[in-house]
Design a protein around this motif. Sequence first.
Motif, PDB file in Angstrom:
ATOM      1  N   LYS A 115      42.247 -16.840  16.693  1.00 43.51           N
ATOM      2  CA  LYS A 115      41.035 -17.193  15.957  1.00 43.51           C
ATOM      3  C   LYS A 115      39.839 -17.423  16.865  1.00 43.51           C
ATOM      4  O   LYS A 115      38.941 -18.210  16.561  1.00 43.51           O
ATOM      5  CB  LYS A 115      41.307 -18.438  15.110  1.00 43.51           C
ATOM      6  CG  LYS A 115      41.803 -19.609  15.914  1.00 43.51           C
ATOM      7  CD  LYS A 115      41.966 -20.821  15.041  1.00 43.51           C
ATOM      8  CE  LYS A 115      42.444 -21.969  15.903  1.00 43.51           C
ATOM      9  NZ  LYS A 115      42.764 -23.161  15.179  1.00 43.51           N
ATOM     10  N   ARG A 116      39.802 -16.722  17.988  1.00 41.57           N
ATOM     11  CA  ARG A 116      38.696 -16.929  18.937  1.00 41.57           C
ATOM     12  C   ARG A 116      37.520 -16.015  18.643  1.00 41.57           C
ATOM     13  O   ARG A 116      37.703 -14.858  18.230  1.00 41.57           O
ATOM     14  CB  ARG A 116      39.168 -16.634  20.370  1.00 41.57           C
ATOM     15  CG  ARG A 116      39.956 -17.751  21.006  1.00 41.57           C
ATOM     16  CD  ARG A 116      40.289 -17.417  22.431  1.00 41.57           C
ATOM     17  NE  ARG A 116      40.847 -16.069  22.576  1.00 41.57           N
ATOM     18  CZ  ARG A 116      40.522 -15.223  23.558  1.00 41.57           C
ATOM     19  NH1 ARG A 116      39.675 -15.574  24.501  1.00 41.57           N
ATOM     20  NH2 ARG A 116      41.074 -14.020  23.609  1.00 41.57           N
ATOM     21  N   LYS A 141      32.355 -18.579   9.961  1.00 46.09           N
ATOM     22  CA  LYS A 141      32.148 -19.179  11.275  1.00 46.09           C
ATOM     23  C   LYS A 141      31.298 -18.280  12.164  1.00 46.09           C
ATOM     24  O   LYS A 141      30.629 -18.754  13.077  1.00 46.09           O
ATOM     25  CB  LYS A 141      33.491 -19.442  11.966  1.00 46.09           C
ATOM     26  CG  LYS A 141      34.188 -20.670  11.457  1.00 46.09           C
ATOM     27  CD  LYS A 141      35.322 -21.021  12.387  1.00 46.09           C
ATOM     28  CE  LYS A 141      35.964 -22.326  11.955  1.00 46.09           C
ATOM     29  NZ  LYS A 141      37.169 -22.598  12.721  1.00 46.09           N
ATOM     30  N   GLU A 151      38.696 -12.318  17.313  1.00 44.68           N
ATOM     31  CA  GLU A 151      40.114 -12.102  17.018  1.00 44.68           C
ATOM     32  C   GLU A 151      40.275 -12.057  15.500  1.00 44.68           C
ATOM     33  O   GLU A 151      39.425 -12.544  14.756  1.00 44.68           O
ATOM     34  CB  GLU A 151      40.948 -13.226  17.647  1.00 44.68           C
ATOM     35  CG  GLU A 151      41.020 -13.117  19.168  1.00 44.68           C
ATOM     36  CD  GLU A 151      41.969 -14.119  19.796  1.00 44.68           C
ATOM     37  OE1 GLU A 151      42.609 -13.759  20.784  1.00 44.68           O
ATOM     38  OE2 GLU A 151      42.065 -15.268  19.299  1.00 44.68           O
ATOM     39  N   THR A 177      39.738 -14.490   6.703  1.00 44.24           N
ATOM     40  CA  THR A 177      39.611 -14.077   8.105  1.00 44.24           C
ATOM     41  C   THR A 177      38.956 -12.694   8.199  1.00 44.24           C
ATOM     42  O   THR A 177      39.037 -11.892   7.251  1.00 44.24           O
ATOM     43  CB  THR A 177      41.000 -13.999   8.766  1.00 44.24           C
ATOM     44  OG1 THR A 177      41.749 -12.930   8.143  1.00 44.24           O
ATOM     45  CG2 THR A 177      41.772 -15.302   8.623  1.00 44.24           C
ATOM     46  N   VAL A 191      46.685 -16.404  12.133  1.00 45.97           N
ATOM     47  CA  VAL A 191      45.764 -17.545  12.139  1.00 45.97           C
ATOM     48  C   VAL A 191      45.609 -18.224  13.501  1.00 45.97           C
ATOM     49  O   VAL A 191      44.650 -18.957  13.715  1.00 45.97           O
ATOM     50  CB  VAL A 191      46.138 -18.608  11.075  1.00 45.97           C
ATOM     51  CG1 VAL A 191      45.935 -18.069   9.677  1.00 45.97           C
ATOM     52  CG2 VAL A 191      47.543 -19.129  11.274  1.00 45.97           C
ATOM     53  N   ARG A 192      46.542 -17.986  14.406  1.00 46.15           N
ATOM     54  CA  ARG A 192      46.363 -18.594  15.737  1.00 46.15           C
ATOM     55  C   ARG A 192      45.516 -17.715  16.648  1.00 46.15           C
ATOM     56  O   ARG A 192      45.135 -18.139  17.739  1.00 46.15           O
ATOM     57  CB  ARG A 192      47.722 -18.877  16.380  1.00 46.15           C
ATOM     58  CG  ARG A 192      48.403 -20.038  15.705  1.00 46.15           C
ATOM     59  CD  ARG A 192      49.534 -20.588  16.529  1.00 46.15           C
ATOM     60  NE  ARG A 192      50.180 -21.658  15.787  1.00 46.15           N
ATOM     61  CZ  ARG A 192      51.400 -22.096  16.041  1.00 46.15           C
ATOM     62  NH1 ARG A 192      52.104 -21.558  17.011  1.00 46.15           N
ATOM     63  NH2 ARG A 192      51.918 -23.071  15.313  1.00 46.15           N
ATOM     64  N   GLY A 217      46.378 -12.971   6.956  1.00 46.04           N
ATOM     65  CA  GLY A 217      45.277 -13.763   7.487  1.00 46.04           C
ATOM     66  C   GLY A 217      45.295 -15.114   6.804  1.00 46.04           C
ATOM     67  O   GLY A 217      46.227 -15.913   6.979  1.00 46.04           O
ATOM     68  N   GLY A 219      42.012 -13.630  13.287  1.00 48.43           N
ATOM     69  CA  GLY A 219      42.110 -14.857  12.499  1.00 48.43           C
ATOM     70  C   GLY A 219      40.818 -15.655  12.451  1.00 48.43           C
ATOM     71  O   GLY A 219      40.766 -16.746  11.875  1.00 48.43           O
ATOM     72  N   PHE A 220      39.748 -15.114  13.048  1.00 57.18           N
ATOM     73  CA  PHE A 220      38.460 -15.824  13.050  1.00 57.18           C
ATOM     74  C   PHE A 220      37.895 -15.816  11.631  1.00 57.18           C
ATOM     75  O   PHE A 220      37.819 -14.770  10.981  1.00 57.18           O
ATOM     76  CB  PHE A 220      37.499 -15.116  14.013  1.00 57.18           C
ATOM     77  CG  PHE A 220      36.255 -15.910  14.322  1.00 57.18           C
ATOM     78  CD1 PHE A 220      36.324 -17.068  15.075  1.00 57.18           C
ATOM     79  CD2 PHE A 220      35.021 -15.501  13.861  1.00 57.18           C
ATOM     80  CE1 PHE A 220      35.174 -17.803  15.369  1.00 57.18           C
ATOM     81  CE2 PHE A 220      33.870 -16.225  14.143  1.00 57.18           C
ATOM     82  CZ  PHE A 220      33.951 -17.379  14.898  1.00 57.18           C
ATOM     83  N   VAL A 221      37.502 -16.993  11.148  1.00 58.37           N
ATOM     84  CA  VAL A 221      37.050 -17.119   9.756  1.00 58.37           C
ATOM     85  C   VAL A 221      35.639 -16.533   9.613  1.00 58.37           C
ATOM     86  O   VAL A 221      34.750 -16.792  10.437  1.00 58.37           O
ATOM     87  CB  VAL A 221      37.090 -18.598   9.311  1.00 58.37           C
ATOM     88  CG1 VAL A 221      36.354 -18.812   8.001  1.00 58.37           C
ATOM     89  CG2 VAL A 221      38.547 -19.043   9.178  1.00 58.37           C
TER      90      VAL A 221
END
Length: 349
Positions: free
Chosen positions: A102-103, A124, A117, A147, A99-100, A78, A119-121
């Motif tokens: 990330k939605r 956020k 997803e 993530t 990391v791509r 992540g 990779g979503f931080v």
Amino acid sequence: MRRKRLQTNDPHIQALARIVGGENSILYKKEDLIAYDCDGFTVHRHLPKAVVFPKNTEEVAAVVKYCHEHDLPFLARGAGTGLSGGAIPLNGEVIISLVRMKRLISVDLENRRAVVEPGFVNLKLTNSISDRGYYYAPDPSSQYCCTIGGNVAENAGGAHCLKYGVTTNHILGLEFVLPNGEIIEIGKNGIPDPPGYDLIGLLTGSEGTLGIVTKITVRILKNPEAKQTVLAYFDRVEDASQAVSDIISAGMVPAALEMMDQTAIEGVEAAAFPVGHPKDIEALLLIEVDGISAGISEQIEEILRICRNRNVREVKVAQTEEERARWWANRKTGFGAMGAISPDYLVQD
Ligand SMILES: Cc1cc2nc3c(=O)[nH]c(=O)nc-3n(C[C@H](O)[C@H](O)[C@H](O)COP(=O)(O)OP(=O)(O)OC[C@H]3O[C@@H](n4cnc5c(N)ncnc54)[C@H](O)[C@@H]3O)c2cc1C
């Protein structure tokens, strides 16, 4: 658009690049791979064979299937903030970076859940729903960059896990890719505590060894009606520790109950969010209570009384949200802050 040519004849790298969409979705040159030679556990460093950046579950599955069929070791990554070395490519693995992916796929306030997803931080999520009065509870100090996929793999906790539990208590469903490339979904309907084996519990905390998480349904919570935070300075660690025991044995479960010792205080005061903590105390406590408004001030009074009984030097309640946020920002720099006072730091997390 014309694809750039890969500057390698390695057939595996060429095949992996084809799966993830070409040169812009794979790293394989030594100078690029150096950034991936370790995670937050910086003691051991090894170069991966390659780093791929899939954009969706199907690409993750295809990469895993390819690696499986060609005996290539692989691992998920992540944000690379892990402190247990799980993302270090000890055996020249292919790193599958999420990391791509990330939605924030959906938010369902009525049923108090969101789908993200991997990779979503972490932070956020709360930032995306706080204006509607909701938040995501697991709050590791690295939450501004780690993530949710990494949180699931590490079963991450945070300051507020005393009352709200760790990541596993907030996961309702997972989609993941098995080591042979098969895609599996568990907790599909997002129902808490479904009958049968607790597979979500098994997957959460498995550090990527059982599968690569590609979609996560998380529980979101309504903001508490009231919240108050206490900061207490102690001359002796023993008194601070005893105050912690007294608070718990008084039957209270604060949302957070954090201690920092003298070294930690020195670090956070030298870092980005100094508060002005005295340097000559042995320990401080940061205590937060939350819930419905009724009863909060009684709990705060009880906590102040307990701290005074345990020889607290100074104890105060945050007067504004800014003050409270500052205290937490200061606490949450604890790990990184060690860089301000020491050339090296090894955590046994
Ligand atoms: C400053 C700082 C503060 C921290 N504070 C805390 C804290 O308060 N609480 C806490 O629990 N931890 C904390 N950590 C540790 C770390 O941030 C957490 O473990 C976090 O969950 C790791 O997330 P990541 O995205 O960085 O994962 P990574 O480091 O990239 O990966 C961690 C592990 O998860 C696996 N993995 C990653 N993504 C996936 C996926 N999609 N599917 C399957 N496996 C996957 C990797 O293979 C690896 O084994 C802190 C770290 C730092 C640097």
